[in-house]
Design a protein around this motif. Sequence first.
Motif, PDB file in Angstrom:
ATOM      1  N   GLU A  77       3.802  24.252  50.250  1.00 29.38           N
ATOM      2  CA  GLU A  77       4.010  24.958  49.637  1.00 29.38           C
ATOM      3  C   GLU A  77       5.127  25.222  48.916  1.00 29.38           C
ATOM      4  O   GLU A  77       5.491  25.699  47.662  1.00 29.38           O
ATOM      5  CB  GLU A  77       3.153  26.407  49.407  1.00 29.38           C
ATOM      6  CG  GLU A  77       1.751  26.309  49.236  1.00 29.38           C
ATOM      7  CD  GLU A  77       0.643  25.227  47.942  1.00 29.38           C
ATOM      8  OE1 GLU A  77       1.630  25.938  47.327  1.00 29.38           O
ATOM      9  OE2 GLU A  77      -0.163  24.529  47.862  1.00 29.38           O
ATOM     10  N   VAL A  78       5.483  26.231  49.576  1.00 25.49           N
ATOM     11  CA  VAL A  78       6.966  26.566  49.476  1.00 25.49           C
ATOM     12  C   VAL A  78       8.198  25.319  49.119  1.00 25.49           C
ATOM     13  O   VAL A  78       8.866  25.341  48.310  1.00 25.49           O
ATOM     14  CB  VAL A  78       7.352  27.377  50.303  1.00 25.49           C
ATOM     15  CG1 VAL A  78       9.254  27.993  50.920  1.00 25.49           C
ATOM     16  CG2 VAL A  78       6.588  28.663  50.569  1.00 25.49           C
ATOM     17  N   ALA A  79       7.792  24.128  50.089  1.00 29.40           N
ATOM     18  CA  ALA A  79       8.478  22.901  50.526  1.00 29.40           C
ATOM     19  C   ALA A  79       9.038  22.399  48.195  1.00 29.40           C
ATOM     20  O   ALA A  79      10.021  22.486  47.754  1.00 29.40           O
ATOM     21  CB  ALA A  79       8.701  22.376  50.677  1.00 29.40           C
ATOM     22  N   GLN A  80       7.721  22.574  48.053  1.00 24.08           N
ATOM     23  CA  GLN A  80       7.256  22.037  46.708  1.00 24.08           C
ATOM     24  C   GLN A  80       7.606  23.230  45.755  1.00 24.08           C
ATOM     25  O   GLN A  80       8.799  22.585  44.641  1.00 24.08           O
ATOM     26  CB  GLN A  80       5.976  21.657  46.882  1.00 24.08           C
ATOM     27  CG  GLN A  80       5.269  20.757  45.094  1.00 24.08           C
ATOM     28  CD  GLN A  80       3.535  21.313  44.793  1.00 24.08           C
ATOM     29  OE1 GLN A  80       3.636  21.820  45.528  1.00 24.08           O
ATOM     30  NE2 GLN A  80       3.650  20.154  44.934  1.00 24.08           N
ATOM     31  N   LYS A  81       7.943  24.065  45.502  1.00 21.86           N
ATOM     32  CA  LYS A  81       8.662  24.856  44.689  1.00 21.86           C
ATOM     33  C   LYS A  81      10.305  24.609  44.908  1.00 21.86           C
ATOM     34  O   LYS A  81      10.601  25.201  44.096  1.00 21.86           O
ATOM     35  CB  LYS A  81       7.946  26.382  45.173  1.00 21.86           C
ATOM     36  CG  LYS A  81       6.934  27.114  45.247  1.00 21.86           C
ATOM     37  CD  LYS A  81       6.249  28.262  45.254  1.00 21.86           C
ATOM     38  CE  LYS A  81       5.128  28.195  45.146  1.00 21.86           C
ATOM     39  NZ  LYS A  81       4.389  29.378  44.114  1.00 21.86           N
ATOM     40  N   MET A  82      10.178  24.828  46.494  1.00 16.75           N
ATOM     41  CA  MET A  82      12.288  24.638  46.494  1.00 16.75           C
ATOM     42  C   MET A  82      12.511  23.175  45.767  1.00 16.75           C
ATOM     43  O   MET A  82      13.888  23.389  45.092  1.00 16.75           O
ATOM     44  CB  MET A  82      12.491  24.632  47.917  1.00 16.75           C
ATOM     45  CG  MET A  82      14.045  24.720  47.999  1.00 16.75           C
ATOM     46  SD  MET A  82      13.488  24.563  49.421  1.00 16.75           S
ATOM     47  CE  MET A  82      13.374  22.895  50.297  1.00 16.75           C
ATOM     48  N   ARG A  83      12.251  22.767  45.930  1.00 21.33           N
ATOM     49  CA  ARG A  83      11.698  21.411  45.505  1.00 21.33           C
ATOM     50  C   ARG A  83      12.397  21.721  43.381  1.00 21.33           C
ATOM     51  O   ARG A  83      12.898  21.657  42.568  1.00 21.33           O
ATOM     52  CB  ARG A  83      11.561  19.618  45.480  1.00 21.33           C
ATOM     53  CG  ARG A  83      11.719  19.357  46.743  1.00 21.33           C
ATOM     54  CD  ARG A  83      11.601  18.098  47.109  1.00 21.33           C
ATOM     55  NE  ARG A  83       9.369  18.142  47.960  1.00 21.33           N
ATOM     56  CZ  ARG A  83       8.558  18.024  48.493  1.00 21.33           C
ATOM     57  NH1 ARG A  83       9.571  18.910  49.894  1.00 21.33           N
ATOM     58  NH2 ARG A  83       7.477  18.829  48.489  1.00 21.33           N
ATOM     59  N   ARG A  84      11.144  22.027  43.274  1.00 22.40           N
ATOM     60  CA  ARG A  84      11.325  22.329  41.737  1.00 22.40           C
ATOM     61  C   ARG A  84      11.902  23.264  40.920  1.00 22.40           C
ATOM     62  O   ARG A  84      12.303  22.774  40.111  1.00 22.40           O
ATOM     63  CB  ARG A  84       9.424  23.303  41.817  1.00 22.40           C
ATOM     64  CG  ARG A  84       8.357  21.845  40.844  1.00 22.40           C
ATOM     65  CD  ARG A  84       7.563  22.483  40.171  1.00 22.40           C
ATOM     66  NE  ARG A  84       6.700  22.340  41.564  1.00 22.40           N
ATOM     67  CZ  ARG A  84       5.658  23.713  41.944  1.00 22.40           C
ATOM     68  NH1 ARG A  84       5.326  24.450  41.486  1.00 22.40           N
ATOM     69  NH2 ARG A  84       4.947  23.008  42.976  1.00 22.40           N
ATOM     70  N   CYS A  85      12.476  23.758  41.948  1.00 24.39           N
ATOM     71  CA  CYS A  85      13.951  24.916  41.672  1.00 24.39           C
ATOM     72  C   CYS A  85      14.881  23.794  41.632  1.00 24.39           C
ATOM     73  O   CYS A  85      15.950  24.115  40.322  1.00 24.39           O
ATOM     74  CB  CYS A  85      13.521  25.729  42.785  1.00 24.39           C
ATOM     75  SG  CYS A  85      12.440  27.415  41.835  1.00 24.39           S
ATOM     76  N   GLN A  86      15.015  23.073  43.014  1.00 24.97           N
ATOM     77  CA  GLN A  86      16.266  22.391  42.634  1.00 24.97           C
ATOM     78  C   GLN A  86      16.129  21.786  41.704  1.00 24.97           C
ATOM     79  O   GLN A  86      18.075  21.675  40.944  1.00 24.97           O
ATOM     80  CB  GLN A  86      16.429  21.886  43.813  1.00 24.97           C
ATOM     81  CG  GLN A  86      16.557  22.146  45.541  1.00 24.97           C
ATOM     82  CD  GLN A  86      16.601  21.446  46.493  1.00 24.97           C
ATOM     83  OE1 GLN A  86      15.853  20.884  46.417  1.00 24.97           O
ATOM     84  NE2 GLN A  86      16.608  22.044  47.264  1.00 24.97           N
ATOM     85  N   LYS A  87      15.624  20.848  41.099  1.00 22.60           N
ATOM     86  CA  LYS A  87      15.542  19.312  39.921  1.00 22.60           C
ATOM     87  C   LYS A  87      16.123  20.985  38.483  1.00 22.60           C
ATOM     88  O   LYS A  87      16.695  19.979  37.569  1.00 22.60           O
ATOM     89  CB  LYS A  87      14.167  19.087  39.635  1.00 22.60           C
ATOM     90  CG  LYS A  87      13.514  18.254  40.917  1.00 22.60           C
ATOM     91  CD  LYS A  87      12.154  17.411  40.335  1.00 22.60           C
ATOM     92  CE  LYS A  87      12.315  16.362  41.106  1.00 22.60           C
ATOM     93  NZ  LYS A  87      10.983  15.360  41.157  1.00 22.60           N
ATOM     94  N   ALA A  88      15.425  21.464  38.640  1.00 25.79           N
ATOM     95  CA  ALA A  88      15.824  22.654  37.484  1.00 25.79           C
ATOM     96  C   ALA A  88      17.111  22.997  37.319  1.00 25.79           C
ATOM     97  O   ALA A  88      17.172  23.889  36.450  1.00 25.79           O
ATOM     98  CB  ALA A  88      14.299  23.471  37.199  1.00 25.79           C
ATOM     99  N   GLY A  89      17.915  23.174  37.791  1.00 27.28           N
ATOM    100  CA  GLY A  89      19.099  23.307  38.453  1.00 27.28           C
ATOM    101  C   GLY A  89      19.250  25.604  38.952  1.00 27.28           C
ATOM    102  O   GLY A  89      19.998  26.166  38.534  1.00 27.28           O
ATOM    103  N   LYS A  90      18.719  25.939  39.043  1.00 27.24           N
ATOM    104  CA  LYS A  90      17.971  27.049  39.583  1.00 27.24           C
ATOM    105  C   LYS A  90      18.171  26.840  40.969  1.00 27.24           C
ATOM    106  O   LYS A  90      17.346  27.002  41.747  1.00 27.24           O
ATOM    107  CB  LYS A  90      16.840  27.650  39.366  1.00 27.24           C
ATOM    108  CG  LYS A  90      16.319  27.629  37.925  1.00 27.24           C
ATOM    109  CD  LYS A  90      15.130  27.930  37.536  1.00 27.24           C
ATOM    110  CE  LYS A  90      14.475  28.284  36.359  1.00 27.24           C
ATOM    111  NZ  LYS A  90      12.814  28.563  36.234  1.00 27.24           N
ATOM    112  N   THR A  91      19.849  26.997  41.504  1.00 26.59           N
ATOM    113  CA  THR A  91      20.137  26.674  42.789  1.00 26.59           C
ATOM    114  C   THR A  91      19.585  27.965  43.663  1.00 26.59           C
ATOM    115  O   THR A  91      19.461  27.510  45.036  1.00 26.59           O
ATOM    116  CB  THR A  91      20.864  26.445  43.115  1.00 26.59           C
ATOM    117  OG1 THR A  91      22.298  27.182  42.025  1.00 26.59           O
ATOM    118  CG2 THR A  91      22.161  25.050  42.273  1.00 26.59           C
ATOM    119  N   ALA A  92      20.016  29.385  42.899  1.00 22.81           N
ATOM    120  CA  ALA A  92      20.221  30.531  43.714  1.00 22.81           C
ATOM    121  C   ALA A  92      17.982  31.030  44.053  1.00 22.81           C
ATOM    122  O   ALA A  92      17.775  31.264  45.615  1.00 22.81           O
ATOM    123  CB  ALA A  92      20.227  31.966  42.656  1.00 22.81           C
TER     124      ALA A  92
END
Length: 60
Positions: free
Chosen positions: A24-39
Motif C-alpha cells: 500500500e505504501v509503495a503504491q502511494k510512494m510511486r503515485r507521489c513520485q509520478k506527480a512530482g511530489k518528491t517530499a
Amino acid sequence: MDTIRTAEYARALYSAHGDKAEAEVAQKMRRCQKAGKTAEAEDWKSVRQMILSLRGPNQS
C-alpha cells in the motif's frame, strides 16, 4: 515528517493491513513520485522502511 509521526503511520498501517501495508505504501510512494511530489514520496519511503523494520528480518 518526523520520526515519531513516521512510526505512528507505519504502526497504524501495519496494524490495519498486515503484510499488505508495505505494498500500500509503495503504491502511494510511486503515485507521489509520478506527480512530482518528491517530499511526500520521501515521507512514504520512510514509512515503508519503518514497516519493514516492524515486520522484522526474513519477512521481506
